[in-house]
Design a protein around this motif. Structure first.
Motif, short mmCIF file in Angstrom:
data_model
loop_
_atom_site.label_atom_id
_atom_site.label_comp_id
_atom_site.label_asym_id
_atom_site.label_seq_id
_atom_site.Cartn_x
_atom_site.Cartn_y
_atom_site.Cartn_z
N TRP A 1 57.40 -28.13 -8.56
CA TRP A 1 58.27 -26.94 -8.93
C TRP A 1 57.20 -25.73 -9.17
O TRP A 1 57.46 -24.65 -8.82
CB TRP A 1 59.05 -27.12 -10.24
N THR A 2 55.95 -25.96 -9.68
CA THR A 2 55.14 -25.09 -9.84
C THR A 2 54.63 -24.36 -8.74
O THR A 2 54.59 -23.15 -8.62
CB THR A 2 53.76 -25.50 -10.55
N GLU A 3 54.46 -25.13 -7.65
CA GLU A 3 54.11 -24.47 -6.28
C GLU A 3 55.08 -23.79 -5.73
O GLU A 3 55.02 -22.63 -5.06
CB GLU A 3 53.57 -25.60 -5.26
N LEU A 4 56.39 -24.32 -5.76
CA LEU A 4 57.56 -23.46 -5.07
C LEU A 4 57.80 -22.19 -6.03
O LEU A 4 58.07 -21.30 -5.25
CB LEU A 4 58.76 -24.45 -5.52
N SER B 1 61.71 -37.06 -13.73
CA SER B 1 61.02 -36.06 -14.62
C SER B 1 59.43 -36.71 -14.57
O SER B 1 59.19 -37.82 -15.10
CB SER B 1 61.55 -36.22 -15.98
N GLY B 2 58.55 -35.76 -14.51
CA GLY B 2 57.12 -36.21 -15.04
C GLY B 2 56.35 -35.08 -14.32
O GLY B 2 56.72 -34.11 -13.58
N PRO B 3 54.87 -35.25 -14.18
CA PRO B 3 54.03 -34.25 -13.87
C PRO B 3 53.95 -34.05 -12.20
O PRO B 3 53.86 -33.12 -11.96
CB PRO B 3 52.48 -34.92 -14.12
N GLU B 4 54.39 -34.86 -11.53
CA GLU B 4 54.71 -34.80 -9.97
C GLU B 4 55.46 -33.88 -9.74
O GLU B 4 55.50 -32.71 -8.91
CB GLU B 4 55.14 -36.10 -9.32
N ARG B 5 56.84 -33.89 -10.44
CA ARG B 5 57.92 -33.05 -10.17
C ARG B 5 57.46 -31.51 -10.57
O ARG B 5 57.82 -30.70 -9.86
CB ARG B 5 59.30 -33.35 -10.92
#
Length: 297
Positions: free
Chosen positions: A258-261, A250-254
């Motif tokens: 996910w946003t790009e996917l 959990s965090g901004p990297e995930r």
């Protein structure tokens, strides 16, 4: 106190009846179960069997794809992450096939009420690929009435689509069949080959084998272009696409990954965090039901 007269008894009865006419709508509304939120067509439960309630937890969060690792032991398919965790009571049938069949019967031919695409059951064969697949094929035959099937080049959609992943040796007996109740989890190298989408409707690969970016800082333009080209190529061939081993803490990297996917149109977002992906998709994915035009085998 004087005894009640016949007239007072009748009046009281009429008043009670009148109240009953007014009250049921509120009572019925209060007792009616809350409507289920729409199913999440992109949500894939990686290693689903490690949750407290395999299958059920994922479905309760709206997931439409779940993954089970299986080992062939004395003719039975047992579900576990490692051979050391095998338990004769944890079979593919008891954890997945039987509960899915019960839901399909309860919901008039669907796993999720109102969701008309098949739910994907990704079966990751850990060892003995060919033998395990043949055992799986025999077992799936008993559940064929709820399954997506293939016969002589034609696909008939069902409520559940089994897709075989893992040990690549399963491919040989699968390709030899004229009738199947399962499909193959392909790899990017299957794109552009003679293996049709009716055989390999899903393309999966490790995120880190294709991309260096792990969600920190901007997504490099060259990697974003590579991602979108790969997704577009799969979709042109009527296939879905999934990446495993994406960042899942959990965090901004995930969330950045996910946003790009999501923006690229990746079909299945892979996670062990059911609640986390559900929150993300309900906030960011407009099409949660998945009524699109691509083949959904």
């Amino acid at each position: 106190m004087a005894p009640p007269t016949r007239r007072s008894v009748v009046t009281a009865a009429l008043a009670t009846a009148a109240a009953g006419i007014l009250l049921p709508p509120r009572t019925a509304a209060a007792s009616r179960p809350a409507p289920r939120p729409p199913a999440l067509r992109r949500a894939h439960a990686h290693n689903d069997y490690l949750h407290p309630r395999p299958l059920h937890d994922a479905l309760d969060h709206g997931f439409t794809s779940v993954e089970a690792d299986v080992f062939l032991v004395d003719g039975e398919l047992l579900v576990a992450h490692e051979a050391t965790g095998l338990d004769p009571a944890r079979t593919l049938a008891s954890l997945y096939l039987d509960p899915l069949l019960a839901r399909v019967r309860a919901h008039h031919g669907r796993v999720h009420p109102g969701y008309h695409d098949p739910v994907q059951l990704l079966i990751d064969i850990k060892t003995d690929g060919a033998a395990a697949y043949l055992a799986l094929d025999r077992q799936l035959h008993r559940y064929r009435f709820m399954l997506t099937s293939y016969h002589d080049g034609r696909v008939r959609p069902g409520a559940v689509t089994p897709v075989v992943s893992g040990d690549r040796a399963a491919r040989v007996p699968m390709e030899a069949q004229r009738t199947r109740h399962a499909f193959y989890d392909g790899r990017p190298e299957d794109l552009g080959t003679t293996a049709p989408a009716s055989f390999a409707p899903l393309i999966s690969t490790s995120w880190s084998e294709v991309f260096d970016w792990q969600g920190t800082g901007p997504f490099p333009a060259a990697e974003r272009a590579r991602l979108r080209t790969l997704v577009a190529r799969a979709h042109r061939e009527g296939r879905r696409i999934r990446f495993w081993a994406t960042p899942d803490a959990s965090g901004p990297e995930r969330e950045a990954v996910w946003t790009e996917l999501l923006a690229a149109g990746v079909d299945h977002l892979n996670t062990d965090d059911l609640a986390g992906l559900e929150r993300f998709l309900r906030a960011h994915d407009r099409n949660t039901r998945g009524e699109d035009a691509r083949p959904r085998a």
